[in-house]
Design a protein around this motif. Sequence first.
Motif, PDB file in Angstrom:
ATOM      1  N   LYS A 165       0.824  -1.221   0.000  1.00 24.29           N
ATOM      2  CA  LYS A 165       0.000   0.000   0.000  1.00 24.29           C
ATOM      3  C   LYS A 165       0.851   1.262   0.000  1.00 24.29           C
ATOM      4  N   ASN A 166       1.996   1.193   0.693  1.00 21.24           N
ATOM      5  CA  ASN A 166       2.868   2.360   0.834  1.00 21.24           C
ATOM      6  C   ASN A 166       3.921   2.483  -0.257  1.00 21.24           C
ATOM      7  N   GLY A 167       3.830   1.656  -1.299  1.00 19.70           N
ATOM      8  CA  GLY A 167       4.765   1.748  -2.410  1.00 19.70           C
ATOM      9  C   GLY A 167       6.145   1.189  -2.123  1.00 19.70           C
ATOM     10  N   LYS A 168       6.292   0.421  -1.056  1.00 24.57           N
ATOM     11  CA  LYS A 168       7.593  -0.169  -0.713  1.00 24.57           C
ATOM     12  C   LYS A 168       7.823  -1.501  -1.430  1.00 24.57           C
ATOM     13  N   ILE A 169       6.750  -2.115  -1.910  1.00 24.22           N
ATOM     14  CA  ILE A 169       6.856  -3.296  -2.765  1.00 24.22           C
ATOM     15  C   ILE A 169       6.502  -2.810  -4.161  1.00 24.22           C
ATOM     16  N   THR A 170       7.436  -2.983  -5.099  1.00 26.78           N
ATOM     17  CA  THR A 170       7.242  -2.464  -6.450  1.00 26.78           C
ATOM     18  C   THR A 170       7.225  -3.557  -7.514  1.00 26.78           C
ATOM     19  N   ASP A 171       7.333  -4.796  -7.114  1.00 22.23           N
ATOM     20  CA  ASP A 171       7.316  -5.932  -8.035  1.00 22.23           C
ATOM     21  C   ASP A 171       5.874  -6.285  -8.379  1.00 22.23           C
ATOM     22  N   GLY A 172       5.539  -6.305  -9.671  1.00 18.67           N
ATOM     23  CA  GLY A 172       4.169  -6.503 -10.122  1.00 18.67           C
ATOM     24  C   GLY A 172       3.544  -7.823  -9.703  1.00 18.67           C
ATOM     25  N   LYS A 173       4.268  -8.926  -9.846  1.00 19.72           N
ATOM     26  CA  LYS A 173       3.693 -10.226  -9.498  1.00 19.72           C
ATOM     27  C   LYS A 173       3.382 -10.306  -8.017  1.00 19.72           C
ATOM     28  N   THR A 174       4.229  -9.690  -7.203  1.00 23.40           N
ATOM     29  CA  THR A 174       4.021  -9.688  -5.761  1.00 23.40           C
ATOM     30  C   THR A 174       2.815  -8.824  -5.409  1.00 23.40           C
ATOM     31  N   LEU A 175       2.724  -7.647  -6.030  1.00 26.14           N
ATOM     32  CA  LEU A 175       1.569  -6.772  -5.791  1.00 26.14           C
ATOM     33  C   LEU A 175       0.273  -7.471  -6.182  1.00 26.14           C
ATOM     34  N   ALA A 176       0.250  -8.090  -7.357  1.00 24.41           N
ATOM     35  CA  ALA A 176      -0.967  -8.749  -7.834  1.00 24.41           C
ATOM     36  C   ALA A 176      -1.388  -9.885  -6.905  1.00 24.41           C
ATOM     37  N   THR A 177      -0.433 -10.677  -6.454  1.00 22.93           N
ATOM     38  CA  THR A 177      -0.751 -11.830  -5.606  1.00 22.93           C
ATOM     39  C   THR A 177      -1.176 -11.388  -4.212  1.00 22.93           C
ATOM     40  N   LEU A 178      -0.475 -10.408  -3.646  1.00 23.30           N
ATOM     41  CA  LEU A 178      -0.882  -9.887  -2.328  1.00 23.30           C
ATOM     42  C   LEU A 178      -2.280  -9.278  -2.400  1.00 23.30           C
ATOM     43  N   LEU A 179      -2.549  -8.519  -3.464  1.00 22.03           N
ATOM     44  CA  LEU A 179      -3.867  -7.902  -3.635  1.00 22.03           C
ATOM     45  C   LEU A 179      -4.949  -8.975  -3.772  1.00 22.03           C
ATOM     46  N   PHE A 180      -4.680 -10.019  -4.538  1.00 23.61           N
ATOM     47  CA  PHE A 180      -5.637 -11.113  -4.693  1.00 23.61           C
ATOM     48  C   PHE A 180      -5.949 -11.742  -3.338  1.00 23.61           C
ATOM     49  N   LEU A 181      -4.904 -12.032  -2.568  1.00 25.97           N
ATOM     50  CA  LEU A 181      -5.122 -12.641  -1.246  1.00 25.97           C
ATOM     51  C   LEU A 181      -5.870 -11.694  -0.315  1.00 25.97           C
ATOM     52  N   HIS A 182      -5.474 -10.430  -0.313  1.00 28.41           N
ATOM     53  CA  HIS A 182      -6.127  -9.439   0.549  1.00 28.41           C
ATOM     54  C   HIS A 182      -7.613  -9.303   0.179  1.00 28.41           C
ATOM     55  N   ALA A 183      -7.918  -9.283  -1.106  1.00 28.00           N
ATOM     56  CA  ALA A 183      -9.299  -9.150  -1.575  1.00 28.00           C
ATOM     57  C   ALA A 183     -10.126 -10.400  -1.247  1.00 28.00           C
ATOM     58  N   ASN A 184      -9.460 -11.529  -1.080  1.00 28.91           N
ATOM     59  CA  ASN A 184     -10.132 -12.797  -0.763  1.00 28.91           C
ATOM     60  C   ASN A 184      -9.820 -13.241   0.663  1.00 28.91           C
ATOM     61  N   ARG A 185      -9.608 -12.267   1.532  1.00 28.90           N
ATOM     62  CA  ARG A 185      -9.167 -12.530   2.903  1.00 28.90           C
ATOM     63  C   ARG A 185     -10.083 -13.517   3.636  1.00 28.90           C
ATOM     64  N   GLY A 186     -11.384 -13.392   3.454  1.00 29.70           N
ATOM     65  CA  GLY A 186     -12.309 -14.297   4.140  1.00 29.70           C
ATOM     66  C   GLY A 186     -12.090 -15.746   3.758  1.00 29.70           C
ATOM     67  N   ARG A 187     -11.839 -15.973   2.499  1.00 37.46           N
ATOM     68  CA  ARG A 187     -11.629 -17.327   1.980  1.00 37.46           C
ATOM     69  C   ARG A 187     -10.353 -17.966   2.536  1.00 37.46           C
ATOM     70  N   PHE A 188      -9.345 -17.131   2.796  1.00 40.60           N
ATOM     71  CA  PHE A 188      -8.046 -17.648   3.265  1.00 40.60           C
ATOM     72  C   PHE A 188      -7.716 -17.201   4.687  1.00 40.60           C
ATOM     73  N   SER A 189      -8.724 -16.873   5.479  1.00 42.20           N
ATOM     74  CA  SER A 189      -8.490 -16.273   6.796  1.00 42.20           C
ATOM     75  C   SER A 189      -7.628 -17.137   7.716  1.00 42.20           C
ATOM     76  N   ALA A 190      -7.750 -18.459   7.624  1.00 49.00           N
ATOM     77  CA  ALA A 190      -6.950 -19.331   8.496  1.00 49.00           C
ATOM     78  C   ALA A 190      -5.459 -19.150   8.264  1.00 49.00           C
ATOM     79  N   LEU A 191      -5.054 -18.836   7.036  1.00 52.51           N
ATOM     80  CA  LEU A 191      -3.638 -18.637   6.742  1.00 52.51           C
ATOM     81  C   LEU A 191      -3.199 -17.191   6.897  1.00 52.51           C
ATOM     82  N   LEU A 192      -4.065 -16.243   6.516  1.00 49.90           N
ATOM     83  CA  LEU A 192      -3.662 -14.847   6.485  1.00 49.90           C
ATOM     84  C   LEU A 192      -3.654 -14.176   7.854  1.00 49.90           C
ATOM     85  N   ASN A 193      -4.491 -14.636   8.740  1.00 51.05           N
ATOM     86  CA  ASN A 193      -4.587 -14.028  10.079  1.00 51.05           C
ATOM     87  C   ASN A 193      -3.770 -14.844  11.066  1.00 51.05           C
ATOM     88  N   GLY A 194      -2.847 -14.199  11.711  1.00 50.78           N
ATOM     89  CA  GLY A 194      -2.021 -14.945  12.654  1.00 50.78           C
ATOM     90  C   GLY A 194      -1.661 -14.153  13.865  1.00 50.78           C
TER      91      GLY A 194
END
Length: 177
Positions: A148-177
């Motif tokens: 979010k703060n522009g510290k990650i600038t790699d496209g594949k990483t941004l796309a994958t993190l955004l996908f996971l964040h947008a689907n947080r409910g589906r993957f909550s067991a892994l994403l929330n710790g």
Amino acid sequence: MAVKVFEAKKFSVYVEKFTLPNGAVKETAYVSHRGSVVVAAFRAPGEILMVRQYRPIVGEWLLELPAGTIEPDEDPKVTAARELEEEVGFRAKNLEYLTSFYVSPGVTNEKMHAFLAWDLEYVGEHREDYEVMETVGMKFDEAVELAKNGKITDGKTLATLLFLHANRGRFSALLNG
């Protein structure tokens, strides 16, 4: 008809004329690529593994998710498992396909396949000599904040993190710790 003008180990460059939907004809050069994978690997709930990698083309150290090129006739899931082990030294008991996306469709036909990995067992890295990187573990929410703060600038990483964040409910067991 496509004309190959350059060939390298991982890609080729072609020049080709395309007829567009409006009838116009456009000649363009593009990079033809076999495809690639990116892996969001969780060492523990809420803790994602990344690599800090030196990228000589841009002359910078980038924070990225493990990734790599699909070998000829290789299944993307096999590539994901191989790259995870090579780059961060972990074998995944669970590896799930997430999504696919084009890396830069104005320049290349490269399609990247994103995977989620968990239940990891450390087996040791097998990095190529040209891969200058170190493994970095961090909280998933920290990685999202860096994106979010522009510290990650790699496209594949941004796309994958955004996908996971947008689907947080589906993957909550892994994403929330």
